[in-house]
Design an enzyme around this catalytic site. Sequence first.
Site, short mmCIF file in Angstrom:
data_model
loop_
_atom_site.label_atom_id
_atom_site.label_comp_id
_atom_site.label_asym_id
_atom_site.label_seq_id
_atom_site.Cartn_x
_atom_site.Cartn_y
_atom_site.Cartn_z
N CYS A 113 -0.42 14.42 -18.30
CA CYS A 113 -1.33 13.28 -18.52
C CYS A 113 -2.74 13.71 -18.92
O CYS A 113 -3.55 12.88 -19.34
CB CYS A 113 -1.38 12.40 -17.29
N HIS B 43 -7.60 8.07 -17.43
CA HIS B 43 -6.13 8.06 -17.60
C HIS B 43 -5.57 6.85 -16.86
O HIS B 43 -6.01 6.51 -15.77
CB HIS B 43 -5.54 9.35 -17.05
N ASN C 116 2.00 3.80 -17.52
CA ASN C 116 1.48 5.16 -17.69
C ASN C 116 2.16 5.80 -18.89
O ASN C 116 3.37 6.03 -18.87
CB ASN C 116 1.77 5.96 -16.41
O1 UT7 Z 1 0.00 10.23 -14.29
C1 UT7 Z 1 0.09 11.33 -13.43
C2 UT7 Z 1 -0.37 11.01 -12.12
N1 UT7 Z 1 0.50 10.04 -11.50
C3 UT7 Z 1 -0.01 9.27 -10.59
O2 UT7 Z 1 -1.18 9.37 -10.35
C4 UT7 Z 1 0.89 8.34 -9.83
C5 UT7 Z 1 0.53 8.42 -8.38
N2 UT7 Z 1 1.32 7.61 -7.48
C6 UT7 Z 1 1.42 6.27 -7.51
O3 UT7 Z 1 0.98 5.60 -8.41
C7 UT7 Z 1 2.00 5.61 -6.30
O4 UT7 Z 1 2.16 6.57 -5.28
C8 UT7 Z 1 3.36 4.90 -6.54
C9 UT7 Z 1 3.15 3.65 -7.36
C10 UT7 Z 1 4.32 5.83 -7.25
C11 UT7 Z 1 3.97 4.49 -5.22
O5 UT7 Z 1 3.09 3.64 -4.50
P1 UT7 Z 1 2.71 3.94 -2.99
O6 UT7 Z 1 1.83 2.86 -2.56
O7 UT7 Z 1 2.19 5.34 -2.90
O8 UT7 Z 1 4.09 3.78 -2.26
P2 UT7 Z 1 4.90 4.85 -1.39
O9 UT7 Z 1 5.49 5.90 -2.25
O10 UT7 Z 1 4.06 5.27 -0.23
O11 UT7 Z 1 6.06 3.94 -0.83
C12 UT7 Z 1 5.81 2.84 0.06
C13 UT7 Z 1 7.10 2.05 0.23
C14 UT7 Z 1 8.29 2.91 0.57
O12 UT7 Z 1 9.12 2.20 1.49
P3 UT7 Z 1 9.08 2.52 3.05
O13 UT7 Z 1 9.42 3.96 3.18
O14 UT7 Z 1 7.66 2.21 3.48
O15 UT7 Z 1 10.10 1.59 3.61
C15 UT7 Z 1 9.02 3.04 -0.74
O16 UT7 Z 1 10.40 3.27 -0.58
O17 UT7 Z 1 7.41 1.37 -0.99
C16 UT7 Z 1 8.76 1.67 -1.35
N3 UT7 Z 1 8.83 1.66 -2.81
C17 UT7 Z 1 9.12 0.54 -3.50
N4 UT7 Z 1 9.37 -0.72 -3.10
C18 UT7 Z 1 9.61 -1.64 -4.07
C19 UT7 Z 1 8.65 2.68 -3.67
N5 UT7 Z 1 8.81 2.24 -4.92
C20 UT7 Z 1 9.10 0.92 -4.85
C21 UT7 Z 1 9.36 -0.07 -5.81
N6 UT7 Z 1 9.61 -1.32 -5.39
N7 UT7 Z 1 9.37 0.18 -7.13
#
Ligand code: UT7
Length: 328
Positions: free
Chosen positions: A113, A252, A282
């Site tokens: 990225c 980004h 993204n």
């Molecule tokens: O471009 C390069 C750099 N990339 C980035 O900077 C991306 C960085 N990361 C992110 O944008 C975020 O971490 C994500 C959008 C990928 C995830 O969001 P988050 O708020 O960090 O969620 P998380 O991974 O902590 O997950 C929280 C919960 C989990 O469930 P439990 O374990 O709390 O029951 C996940 O399983 O959300 C769940 N989850 C979803 N639920 C519904 C993860 N993805 C989804 C989804 N829909 N698509």
Amino acid sequence: MKKASLISIGAYVPKDTLTNFDLEKMVETSDEWIVKRTGIHTRHIATGEITSEIATKAALVAIQRADIDIKEIDAIICATISPDHFCMPSTACKIAKNLGLEGITAFDISAACTGFIYLLELAKSLIESGAKKNVLIIGAEKLSSIVDYSDRSTCILFGDGGGAAIISARDNNEILDVHTASDGNFADLLITPGGGSANPASQAMLENKLNFIHMAGNEVFKIAVQTLTKSVIDILQKNSITSDKVDLFIPHQANLRIIEAVKQRLNFTDSQCVVTVGKYGNTSAASIPMAINDAYEEGRLKNGDLILLDAFGGGFTWGSALLKFGGR
Ligand code: UT7
């Protein structure tokens, strides 16, 4: 010595879209969750096109807006993590062929990225060393070809598209400063594990879906916010510029929550900040030039405006750039 200037910008997105409601039918997710956690509503997906074609269409817009003849371009560099072909030929060579440019320097870089910031540094160096006069830089991605559409933690994030810029030798309005960096200690947090020498193509590699993007999203998120913020503070301090002097801050576009967190830490206003993640998702190396292009087409960006770019991605890689838009 001539200075390097970004004299024109262009972008292209494939016409098909993949909305959150489409994704609701593919994985266990909801429009509400995606919007709340990422700010993304939709993303463009290339169905009949490949990365070099997306890149070529973006490049043609940038070339048409520049005051140079296409034959004056003496180098093409493409940043991508979704090239037409793994290893060879480079996507840049195919873009050169599409543009009818034979015999010029053409190669790809891989900085995920942060690709467009790395491109700026390379183009600036090539021009200010006197080696080249007009460098076409392109960030282009068909990320849909490396996204696992059964993995809800990644498939909601990524989209396809391309952005291009002409960097030319000029007397003023130069690219003021570019900073790039990396830390391979975090390589495993954002990775396509299979297909390369570490894990060559095999039936098992495909069955384990190692050819797709794997990301420890939450860990990447926290490091991204800290690193993006520090990168901007460093480049502003080094150039004795305060954030209120920046006309547009163009980060980004990975996640609206990351953009908002960085914006607040740096005291940028809404009118200074360009946000396109909601409609494109993204798009990795394409995200910054696509966002610059959006600002330009919306009339938010004029010749001579001071723009600040900031990116973070797999590797990890990161970087920032300060430049005045336009060539004269
Ligand atoms: O471009 C390069 C750099 N990339 C980035 O900077 C991306 C960085 N990361 C992110 O944008 C975020 O971490 C994500 C959008 C990928 C995830 O969001 P988050 O708020 O960090 O969620 P998380 O991974 O902590 O997950 C929280 C919960 C989990 O469930 P439990 O374990 O709390 O029951 C996940 O399983 O959300 C769940 N989850 C979803 N639920 C519904 C993860 N993805 C989804 C989804 N829909 N698509």
